[in-house]
Motif scaffolding. Sequence first.
Motif, PDB file in Angstrom:
ATOM      1  N   LEU A  75       0.828  -1.269   0.293  1.00 38.37           N
ATOM      2  CA  LEU A  75      -0.216   0.230  -0.094  1.00 38.37           C
ATOM      3  C   LEU A  75       0.934   1.266   0.120  1.00 38.37           C
ATOM      4  N   LYS A  76       2.016   1.276   0.517  1.00 37.80           N
ATOM      5  CA  LYS A  76       2.821   2.769   0.863  1.00 37.80           C
ATOM      6  C   LYS A  76       3.225   2.457  -0.747  1.00 37.80           C
ATOM      7  N   ALA A  77       3.853   1.895  -1.270  1.00 39.01           N
ATOM      8  CA  ALA A  77       4.128   1.913  -2.749  1.00 39.01           C
ATOM      9  C   ALA A  77       2.757   2.626  -3.928  1.00 39.01           C
ATOM     10  N   LEU A  78       1.706   1.340  -3.758  1.00 35.34           N
ATOM     11  CA  LEU A  78       0.672   2.214  -4.353  1.00 35.34           C
ATOM     12  C   LEU A  78       0.962   4.000  -3.310  1.00 35.34           C
ATOM     13  N   VAL A  79       0.398   4.141  -2.522  1.00 29.32           N
ATOM     14  CA  VAL A  79       0.350   5.903  -2.380  1.00 29.32           C
ATOM     15  C   VAL A  79       1.204   6.429  -2.931  1.00 29.32           C
ATOM     16  N   PHE A  80       2.586   6.144  -2.534  1.00 35.85           N
ATOM     17  CA  PHE A  80       3.048   6.600  -2.964  1.00 35.85           C
ATOM     18  C   PHE A  80       3.431   7.160  -4.681  1.00 35.85           C
ATOM     19  N   PHE A  81       2.580   6.414  -5.843  1.00 30.01           N
ATOM     20  CA  PHE A  81       2.830   6.598  -7.171  1.00 30.01           C
ATOM     21  C   PHE A  81       1.947   7.441  -7.374  1.00 30.01           C
ATOM     22  N   LEU A  82       0.565   6.852  -6.590  1.00 31.63           N
ATOM     23  CA  LEU A  82      -0.394   7.819  -6.923  1.00 31.63           C
ATOM     24  C   LEU A  82      -0.531   9.422  -6.579  1.00 31.63           C
ATOM     25  N   SER A  83       0.650   9.297  -5.294  1.00 34.68           N
ATOM     26  CA  SER A  83       0.716  11.042  -5.556  1.00 34.68           C
ATOM     27  C   SER A  83       1.816  11.567  -6.211  1.00 34.68           C
ATOM     28  N   VAL A  84       2.649  10.893  -6.646  1.00 37.09           N
ATOM     29  CA  VAL A  84       3.383  11.339  -7.751  1.00 37.09           C
ATOM     30  C   VAL A  84       2.687  12.126  -9.003  1.00 37.09           C
ATOM     31  N   ILE A  85       1.504  10.958  -9.123  1.00 37.64           N
ATOM     32  CA  ILE A  85       0.836  11.199 -10.732  1.00 37.64           C
ATOM     33  C   ILE A  85       0.169  12.364  -9.603  1.00 37.64           C
ATOM     34  N   PHE A  86      -0.490  12.192  -9.069  1.00 31.28           N
ATOM     35  CA  PHE A  86      -1.524  13.938  -8.578  1.00 31.28           C
ATOM     36  C   PHE A  86      -0.691  14.778  -8.516  1.00 31.28           C
ATOM     37  N   PHE A  87       0.419  14.397  -7.604  1.00 36.81           N
ATOM     38  CA  PHE A  87       1.204  16.122  -7.636  1.00 36.81           C
ATOM     39  C   PHE A  87       2.028  16.838  -9.007  1.00 36.81           C
ATOM     40  N   SER A  88       1.528  15.896 -10.176  1.00 38.14           N
ATOM     41  CA  SER A  88       2.224  15.748 -11.773  1.00 38.14           C
ATOM     42  C   SER A  88       1.101  16.478 -12.737  1.00 38.14           C
ATOM     43  N   LEU A  89      -0.109  15.918 -12.575  1.00 39.04           N
ATOM     44  CA  LEU A  89      -1.520  16.369 -12.732  1.00 39.04           C
ATOM     45  C   LEU A  89      -1.578  18.303 -11.924  1.00 39.04           C
ATOM     46  N   LEU A  90      -1.112  18.460 -10.770  1.00 36.26           N
ATOM     47  CA  LEU A  90      -1.339  19.368 -10.272  1.00 36.26           C
ATOM     48  C   LEU A  90      -0.584  20.534 -10.937  1.00 36.26           C
ATOM     49  N   LEU A  91       0.551  20.175 -11.324  1.00 33.74           N
ATOM     50  CA  LEU A  91       1.539  21.297 -11.410  1.00 33.74           C
ATOM     51  C   LEU A  91       1.109  21.696 -12.950  1.00 33.74           C
ATOM     52  N   THR A  92       0.419  20.186 -13.896  1.00 29.23           N
ATOM     53  CA  THR A  92       0.833  20.436 -15.184  1.00 29.23           C
ATOM     54  C   THR A  92      -0.629  21.480 -14.940  1.00 29.23           C
ATOM     55  N   HIS A  93      -1.530  21.571 -14.105  1.00 20.52           N
ATOM     56  CA  HIS A  93      -3.046  22.191 -14.239  1.00 20.52           C
ATOM     57  C   HIS A  93      -2.712  23.941 -13.873  1.00 20.52           C
ATOM     58  N   ARG A  94      -1.133  23.745 -13.221  1.00 22.08           N
ATOM     59  CA  ARG A  94      -0.968  25.115 -12.244  1.00 22.08           C
ATOM     60  C   ARG A  94       0.153  26.128 -13.726  1.00 22.08           C
ATOM     61  N   THR A  95       0.061  25.155 -14.311  1.00 24.05           N
ATOM     62  CA  THR A  95       1.262  24.755 -16.412  1.00 24.05           C
ATOM     63  C   THR A  95       0.043  25.978 -17.070  1.00 24.05           C
ATOM     64  N   VAL A  96      -0.499  24.979 -17.349  1.00 23.11           N
ATOM     65  CA  VAL A  96      -1.503  25.125 -18.396  1.00 23.11           C
ATOM     66  C   VAL A  96      -2.756  27.135 -17.778  1.00 23.11           C
ATOM     67  N   GLU A  97      -2.919  26.775 -16.376  1.00 19.36           N
ATOM     68  CA  GLU A  97      -4.056  28.006 -16.070  1.00 19.36           C
ATOM     69  C   GLU A  97      -2.944  28.976 -16.281  1.00 19.36           C
ATOM     70  N   ALA A  98      -1.318  29.367 -15.782  1.00 16.32           N
ATOM     71  CA  ALA A  98      -1.054  30.146 -15.814  1.00 16.32           C
ATOM     72  C   ALA A  98      -0.433  30.938 -17.198  1.00 16.32           C
ATOM     73  N   GLN A  99      -0.253  29.303 -18.382  1.00 15.40           N
ATOM     74  CA  GLN A  99      -0.201  30.393 -19.959  1.00 15.40           C
ATOM     75  C   GLN A  99      -1.273  30.724 -20.197  1.00 15.40           C
ATOM     76  N   ARG A 100      -2.518  30.725 -20.117  1.00 16.60           N
ATOM     77  CA  ARG A 100      -4.223  31.130 -20.103  1.00 16.60           C
ATOM     78  C   ARG A 100      -4.367  31.939 -19.875  1.00 16.60           C
ATOM     79  N   TRP A 101      -3.553  32.798 -18.515  1.00 14.50           N
ATOM     80  CA  TRP A 101      -3.783  34.336 -18.669  1.00 14.50           C
ATOM     81  C   TRP A 101      -2.676  34.842 -19.097  1.00 14.50           C
ATOM     82  N   ALA A 102      -1.240  34.432 -19.802  1.00 11.57           N
ATOM     83  CA  ALA A 102      -0.286  35.129 -19.369  1.00 11.57           C
ATOM     84  C   ALA A 102      -0.384  35.977 -20.774  1.00 11.57           C
TER      85      ALA A 102
END
Length: 267
Positions: free
Chosen positions: A240-267
């Motif tokens: 379960l620790k590995a599942l939490v680890f990888f799901l956290s990396v995926i979530f954090f990567s998607l969050l960073l992508t969302h922030r990047t796209v949102e920033a470029q939308r208003w640039a």
Amino acid sequence: MRTALAIARKELSIYFTTPWAYAVFTAIVAITSFFFMGLLQSFQQAQEWAQSVGWNQLPPELSAYRNLTDGVVVQLWGSILIITLFVAPFLSMRLFAEEKRNKTFELLMTTPVRPIELVLGKYLGGLGIISTALGLTIVFPLTLSAFGASESGVVLEWPTVLLGYGGVLLWGATCMAVGMFISSLTESQMVAALLTFVVLLPWMLLRTLAQGTEEPMRSFIGYLAFDSQLQNLLQGVLDLKALVFFLSVIFFSLLLTHRTVEAQRWA
């Protein structure tokens, strides 16, 4: 969510109408076949040696060859992880970089599509293509199950095989999430692919790189390594620790992508 699924379908249709995806599928199957045949040959040699002198007389590292699951399938998953490391950057590089290069990203930002829908849609499309690519490798365990033989009558331990296969898919999903974030930072597909590989390779080898450090830093860096987290899953142990680890990396990567796209939308 309906918009995200529509974007995902569009991404999948683009992938499956280009020869690039089929070239990747062919390469994965061909390279995996090479490793599969090599593992089968090693398994056969170990079995012949064991019949001659007995397992107790063989080196401990050959004990994995007592059965097809540990001797072939588990080791094959390890090879597929390395193949994914090279393939995933080329599948993820176009997700945003191609839109920017073709100047369609600005047009997309003027539509009512929200950044979160765009990110989820493109990720689901990328997830579909990497799952299809890795899904082709299940043919090797199926081949062993159909044509293999065992004294106990159980050719493969399917719970171990399926859990290891789940670990492979989780690894592919993580590579796509990281690759999509890097693709959102540039309009060059080759730069996106190269940077994704440069990020994923050291991350995979962190445990080895940490050998030169002292405790507790060694354990901490080793914990962050992809290969450390995948070891139990590939061997059929639900971690379960590995599942939490990888799901956290995926979530954090998607969050960073969302922030990047949102920033470029208003640039």
